[in-house]
Design a protein around this motif. Sequence first.
Motif, PDB file in Angstrom:
ATOM      1  N   LEU A 238       0.856  -1.190   0.000  1.00  0.00           N
ATOM      2  CA  LEU A 238       0.000   0.000   0.000  1.00  0.00           C
ATOM      3  C   LEU A 238       0.895   1.244   0.000  1.00  0.00           C
ATOM      4  CD1 LEU A 238      -3.115   0.283   0.150  1.00  0.00           C
ATOM      5  CD2 LEU A 238      -2.865   0.698   2.588  1.00  0.00           C
TER       6      LEU A 238
ATOM      7  N   PRO B 245     -14.589   1.456  -7.296  1.00  0.00           N
ATOM      8  CA  PRO B 245     -13.900   0.228  -6.864  1.00  0.00           C
ATOM      9  C   PRO B 245     -14.678  -0.629  -5.875  1.00  0.00           C
ATOM     10  CG  PRO B 245     -12.877   2.155  -5.864  1.00  0.00           C
ATOM     11  CD  PRO B 245     -13.981   2.674  -6.732  1.00  0.00           C
ATOM     12  N   LEU B 246     -15.990  -0.440  -5.798  1.00  0.00           N
ATOM     13  CA  LEU B 246     -16.845  -1.324  -5.005  1.00  0.00           C
ATOM     14  C   LEU B 246     -17.927  -1.904  -5.902  1.00  0.00           C
ATOM     15  CD1 LEU B 246     -17.557   0.826  -1.783  1.00  0.00           C
ATOM     16  CD2 LEU B 246     -15.890  -1.023  -2.044  1.00  0.00           C
ATOM     17  N   ILE B 247     -18.319  -3.135  -5.619  1.00  0.00           N
ATOM     18  CA  ILE B 247     -19.493  -3.720  -6.277  1.00  0.00           C
ATOM     19  C   ILE B 247     -20.418  -4.266  -5.201  1.00  0.00           C
ATOM     20  CG2 ILE B 247     -18.465  -4.316  -8.512  1.00  0.00           C
ATOM     21  CD1 ILE B 247     -17.942  -7.127  -7.445  1.00  0.00           C
TER      22      ILE B 247
ATOM     23  N   CYS C 163     -10.346 -11.964  -1.664  1.00  0.00           N
ATOM     24  CA  CYS C 163     -11.443 -10.993  -1.656  1.00  0.00           C
ATOM     25  C   CYS C 163     -11.358 -10.017  -0.477  1.00  0.00           C
ATOM     26  CB  CYS C 163     -12.799 -11.710  -1.653  1.00  0.00           C
ATOM     27  SG  CYS C 163     -13.286 -12.356  -0.048  1.00  0.00           S
ATOM     28  N   GLY C 164     -12.003  -8.885  -0.638  1.00  0.00           N
ATOM     29  CA  GLY C 164     -12.082  -7.883   0.417  1.00  0.00           C
ATOM     30  C   GLY C 164     -13.529  -7.452   0.591  1.00  0.00           C
ATOM     31  N   VAL C 165     -14.069  -7.683   1.774  1.00  0.00           N
ATOM     32  CA  VAL C 165     -15.471  -7.389   2.046  1.00  0.00           C
ATOM     33  C   VAL C 165     -15.539  -6.192   2.991  1.00  0.00           C
ATOM     34  CG1 VAL C 165     -17.641  -8.324   2.927  1.00  0.00           C
ATOM     35  CG2 VAL C 165     -15.993  -9.838   1.799  1.00  0.00           C
ATOM     36  N   VAL C 166     -16.414  -5.250   2.688  1.00  0.00           N
ATOM     37  CA  VAL C 166     -16.505  -4.047   3.518  1.00  0.00           C
ATOM     38  C   VAL C 166     -17.429  -4.294   4.708  1.00  0.00           C
ATOM     39  CG1 VAL C 166     -17.110  -1.610   3.583  1.00  0.00           C
ATOM     40  CG2 VAL C 166     -16.071  -2.583   1.518  1.00  0.00           C
TER      41      VAL C 166
ATOM     42  N   LEU D 106     -14.982  -4.927  -2.274  1.00  0.00           N
ATOM     43  CA  LEU D 106     -14.022  -4.300  -3.180  1.00  0.00           C
ATOM     44  C   LEU D 106     -14.006  -5.039  -4.521  1.00  0.00           C
ATOM     45  CD1 LEU D 106     -11.415  -3.674  -0.432  1.00  0.00           C
ATOM     46  CD2 LEU D 106     -12.159  -1.905  -2.022  1.00  0.00           C
TER      47      LEU D 106
ATOM     48  N   TYR E  59      -9.273   0.822  -9.950  1.00  0.00           N
ATOM     49  CA  TYR E  59      -8.646   0.237  -8.773  1.00  0.00           C
ATOM     50  C   TYR E  59      -9.259  -1.129  -8.476  1.00  0.00           C
ATOM     51  CZ  TYR E  59      -5.835   4.093  -6.873  1.00  0.00           C
ATOM     52  OH  TYR E  59      -4.877   5.031  -6.641  1.00  0.00           O
TER      53      TYR E  59
ATOM     54  N   PHE F 244      -8.733  -4.721  -5.782  1.00  0.00           N
ATOM     55  CA  PHE F 244      -8.149  -5.138  -4.503  1.00  0.00           C
ATOM     56  C   PHE F 244      -7.772  -6.614  -4.529  1.00  0.00           C
ATOM     57  CE2 PHE F 244      -8.751  -7.102  -0.280  1.00  0.00           C
ATOM     58  CZ  PHE F 244      -7.811  -6.393   0.448  1.00  0.00           C
TER      59      PHE F 244
ATOM     60  N   HIS G 258      -6.219  -9.279  -1.514  1.00  0.00           N
ATOM     61  CA  HIS G 258      -5.701  -9.442  -0.156  1.00  0.00           C
ATOM     62  C   HIS G 258      -4.438 -10.289  -0.194  1.00  0.00           C
ATOM     63  CE1 HIS G 258      -5.464  -9.790   4.119  1.00  0.00           C
ATOM     64  NE2 HIS G 258      -5.554 -11.105   4.068  1.00  0.00           N
TER      65      HIS G 258
ATOM     66  N   GLN H 125      -1.687  -4.334  -2.801  1.00  0.00           N
ATOM     67  CA  GLN H 125      -3.029  -4.742  -2.356  1.00  0.00           C
ATOM     68  C   GLN H 125      -4.109  -4.026  -3.163  1.00  0.00           C
ATOM     69  OE1 GLN H 125      -3.898  -5.650   1.752  1.00  0.00           O
ATOM     70  NE2 GLN H 125      -1.936  -4.812   2.387  1.00  0.00           N
ATOM     71  N   MET H 126      -3.787  -2.815  -3.610  1.00  0.00           N
ATOM     72  CA  MET H 126      -4.756  -2.029  -4.378  1.00  0.00           C
ATOM     73  C   MET H 126      -3.988  -1.407  -5.533  1.00  0.00           C
ATOM     74  SD  MET H 126      -8.043  -1.012  -3.216  1.00  0.00           S
ATOM     75  CE  MET H 126      -9.346  -0.409  -4.291  1.00  0.00           C
TER      76      MET H 126
END
Lengths: 317, 317
Positions: free
Chosen positions: A31, A65-67, A85-88, A122, A153, A155, A157, A167-168
Amino acid sequence: MRTAVGTGTQQDFLQKLVRHGHFLPSGEPGLYGRGEVFEDVLGRLDALITRAGASDMPERPRFPPLIPRRTLEKSGYLKSFPHLCGVVFSFDGNEADALDLVERAHRGDDWSTHLAMSDVVLVPAACYPAYPAIALRGPLSPGGVTLDLGGSYVFRHEPSGDPARLQMFHQRELVRIGSAQDVLDWRQTWMNRARTICQQIGLDATLEVASDPFFGRGGKLLSTSQREQCLKFELLVPIASPEATAVSSFNAHQEHFGSVFGIQLHDGHVASSACVGFGLERITLALFWAHGMEIRDWPEHVRNRLWSEVRVTTVHA
Amino acid sequence: MRTAVGTGTQQDFLQKLVRHGHFLPSGEPGLYGRGEVFEDVLGRLDALITRAGASDMPERPRFPPLIPRRTLEKSGYLKSFPHLCGVVFSFDGNEADALDLVERAHRGDDWSTHLAMSDVVLVPAACYPAYPAIALRGPLSPGGVTLDLGGSYVFRHEPSGDPARLQMFHQRELVRIGSAQDVLDWRQTWMNRARTICQQIGLDATLEVASDPFFGRGGKLLSTSQREQCLKFELLVPIASPEATAVSSFNAHQEHFGSVFGIQLHDGHVASSACVGFGLERITLALFWAHGMEIRDWPEHVRNRLWSEVRVTTVHA
């Protein structure tokens, strides 16, 4: 937290990047902020790719950069790449909870118990938001559709000490949705274009059949099958590692996304798709690795290719 | 999940945006792709802001939309805005866990138990990554530092049916770090510049003392104190709502970030800071709201201001 130590060569390269102001450390592996010169190169590279694909007359939508989490769940990504994966997660509590959260964070204790899974994740690959958007429009026109998604962008992990494993990062993504043959022909065209681009900017590139980093034991079978069918190619260039690093990939999805998201050809059959992704930070890093930290030292033909074209913007409407 | 229904006017506006291809629905409130024309306007607006601040000779670093979780914890954000933050969780398990995760996701069951808090969070305001990066360089030069951070994606956990309230949007951010008086003067300069920009593009803007959406009962006190000290101003324009919408904010942080992240003036005192943020999607939406869905119908002086300047890019190095 995973260990994230790069090789000696990678650490040296990272230190040089930091010393020259190209990378700004955040304290977290993978990062970094980027300095002005690095960004200038990245922007020129982006423009070079735009021009290489301009004759396709692509549509140019842009996605954040989010779905929706639901899109990821439907896509099949979780089966193949749960580890990436990256979960918010967001706070879901009252004032007492908020107070406890802050106190825990202050003490360095775990405050994750106050968070709940939200409905967004992400973006794992820049083309994911495009398929549902195209499906919404109904059956494709004859000839299908070509998209230039710009630099999005994405993501992953995978905290790493390798400065080329972020990472991004910006995936410069192009997508073709249409008949099986059309999308394979288009992918082949881009493999040629990508090799030409690398040649023009002085990068020693190799094109290879490749596979995705599928999770677990079952992943080995998926990799083998993917290679046997030549569903993925990668363009590899040297970046501070013993083995060359993938900077671009050329992916045939067959009918996977067409079927999952319900994209139909004009004749009602399920559409095929392919995508091409350029790792903008990686190619920029490859340029600094190949040609040195100071742009004034780069070969003249490389500088000319990236900076010489005068871009004139005229009245739009 | 929160309810996220916009007013009738907001729903109408959103439907128009979708019909004209300016917004591409993702299925999640506050999360949209953008069409090519929308992006063109947004890019022109971005360039207008760049030019307005060019005489400051800012540095132009760029940061990804994630920061270390530790940076957020140190910043004080969690105390003021726990309800808005987004924390990235990742999978941390073995093959059996992965299988269970996929099956749960497939059934529509909760799979959050297989995820763990990672070391990264979404950027809550575009200037956050800048302070630690500047602190790393040691004491400031006399005169301090001015940053133009470009358009950065920031996250707010507030799903909404108002098309002007997005979960992820571009904050066009500028930062000044220096003496208390310098940063206040700079903020004043930008309030004037921002009013001029709005005037030039035909937006009816009002500048007001404002406060942040602090969490909870304690937040009311913080809001009052913030207003009394004029720490925050907002520029408001009409966008499909009964009350005008904030499209830009002008924030004095006093010594907060300087103290938290250890930024010193050249004389060793703690640095003050201020930031100016433009909501690029919001201003673009305000233009479509004020002037109509088709750019050819926009007032000529607005089109000229956004598109007439010929940008010539010359050899860099």
